[in-house]
Design an enzyme around this catalytic site. Structure first.
Site, PDB file in Angstrom:
ATOM      1  N   CYS A 102       0.857  -1.193   0.000  1.00  0.00           N
ATOM      2  CA  CYS A 102       0.000   0.000   0.000  1.00  0.00           C
ATOM      3  C   CYS A 102       0.888   1.237   0.000  1.00  0.00           C
ATOM      4  O   CYS A 102       1.891   1.266   0.717  1.00  0.00           O
ATOM      5  CB  CYS A 102      -0.876  -0.022   1.253  1.00  0.00           C
ATOM      6  SG  CYS A 102      -1.931   1.425   1.414  1.00  0.00           S
ATOM      7  N   HIS A 145      -9.070  -3.439  -2.233  1.00  0.00           N
ATOM      8  CA  HIS A 145      -8.099  -2.658  -1.458  1.00  0.00           C
ATOM      9  C   HIS A 145      -8.504  -1.177  -1.435  1.00  0.00           C
ATOM     10  O   HIS A 145      -8.507  -0.546  -0.374  1.00  0.00           O
ATOM     11  CB  HIS A 145      -6.707  -2.847  -2.080  1.00  0.00           C
ATOM     12  CG  HIS A 145      -5.617  -2.096  -1.392  1.00  0.00           C
ATOM     13  ND1 HIS A 145      -4.577  -2.737  -0.742  1.00  0.00           N
ATOM     14  CD2 HIS A 145      -5.372  -0.766  -1.260  1.00  0.00           C
ATOM     15  CE1 HIS A 145      -3.758  -1.821  -0.229  1.00  0.00           C
ATOM     16  NE2 HIS A 145      -4.217  -0.621  -0.539  1.00  0.00           N
ATOM     17  N   GLU A 146      -8.858  -0.642  -2.602  1.00  0.00           N
ATOM     18  CA  GLU A 146      -9.202   0.786  -2.676  1.00  0.00           C
ATOM     19  C   GLU A 146     -10.525   1.089  -1.975  1.00  0.00           C
ATOM     20  O   GLU A 146     -10.649   2.103  -1.289  1.00  0.00           O
ATOM     21  CB  GLU A 146      -9.249   1.265  -4.138  1.00  0.00           C
ATOM     22  CG  GLU A 146      -7.924   1.143  -4.888  1.00  0.00           C
ATOM     23  CD  GLU A 146      -6.723   1.672  -4.125  1.00  0.00           C
ATOM     24  OE1 GLU A 146      -6.853   2.691  -3.412  1.00  0.00           O
ATOM     25  OE2 GLU A 146      -5.643   1.064  -4.219  1.00  0.00           O
ATOM     26  N   HIS A 149     -10.059   1.405   1.646  1.00  0.00           N
ATOM     27  CA  HIS A 149      -9.553   2.732   2.060  1.00  0.00           C
ATOM     28  C   HIS A 149     -10.707   3.706   2.310  1.00  0.00           C
ATOM     29  O   HIS A 149     -10.621   4.555   3.196  1.00  0.00           O
ATOM     30  CB  HIS A 149      -8.661   3.328   0.971  1.00  0.00           C
ATOM     31  CG  HIS A 149      -7.220   2.914   1.068  1.00  0.00           C
ATOM     32  ND1 HIS A 149      -6.464   3.105   2.195  1.00  0.00           N
ATOM     33  CD2 HIS A 149      -6.397   2.343   0.157  1.00  0.00           C
ATOM     34  CE1 HIS A 149      -5.226   2.659   1.976  1.00  0.00           C
ATOM     35  NE2 HIS A 149      -5.162   2.183   0.757  1.00  0.00           N
TER      36      HIS A 149
HETATM   37 ZN    ZN Z   1      -3.573   1.254  -0.087  1.00  0.00          ZN
END
Ligand code: ZN
Length: 182
Positions: A102, A145-146, A149
């Site tokens: 990341c 993953h995004e 966030h």
């Molecule tokens: Zn990330």
């Protein structure tokens, strides 16, 4: 164009749930400029995805672009995608573990389980609603993953095997096939 300043692991902003983007905002020149700056910043730092909290903005916006690199020869390239107010609507039961990093936790890697396939809905940069089946595993991983966030989650929260958390240097040394190609 200048790189946007980034936030890092430890910044409470990365742990906030990002706010929805009001749809009329999307077409504003300032918002369109922000999207361009995010793609520019992501390219400059060599990422495949960048979420707004990673540049200090707690809003539901992320950009993804997956190109082939010497270490990612087998994946299917994905042209620029802008995710606004995304939601994972469905996902496969199957999860797969793979290595993840990341931009907000530089030079660290870990094994993270992710759904193999997802169905995601979001608004694109034109404010148009999209619904896509993401069945390429690497793409599905990056989307998850995004979107994490935007909900204040980091990949380390998803890890089951914390012993796999390692520095990039150890990862290059220990994980077969990951040694830097010259
Ligand atoms: Zn990330």
């Amino acid at each position: 164009m200048k790189r946007l300043p980034r936030t890092y692991f430890g910044d409470p902003l990365l742990r906030e749930k990002a706010k929805s983007v009001p749809l009329p905002e999307i077409k504003k020149p300032s918002f369109q400029k922000l999207i361009k700056q995010m793609f520019f910043t992501m390219r400059e730092v060599g990422g495949v995805g960048l979420a707004a909290p990673q540049i200090g903005l707690p809003i539901q916006l992320a950009v993804i672009k997956i190109g082939k690199t010497p270490t990612r020869q087998n994946l299917t390239a994905l042209p620029s995608v802008v995710l606004i107010n995304p939601k994972i609507e469905r996902h496969s039961k199957t999860e797969l573990q793979d290595w993840e990093g990341c931009l907000s936790l530089p030079a660290v890697r870990g094994l993270v389980p992710r759904y193999k396939q997802i169905v995601v809905s979001y608004y694109d940069e034109a404010g148009k609603k999209q619904r896509k089946v993401i069945d390429q595993f690497f793409q599905a991983r990056v989307f998850q993953h995004e979107i994490d966030h935007l909900n204040g989650n980091l990949y380390v929260d998803r890890m089951r095997d914390m012993e796999s958390l390692m520095t990039l240097k150890e990862y290059m040394k220990r994980v077969p096939g990951k040694a830097k190609k010259k």
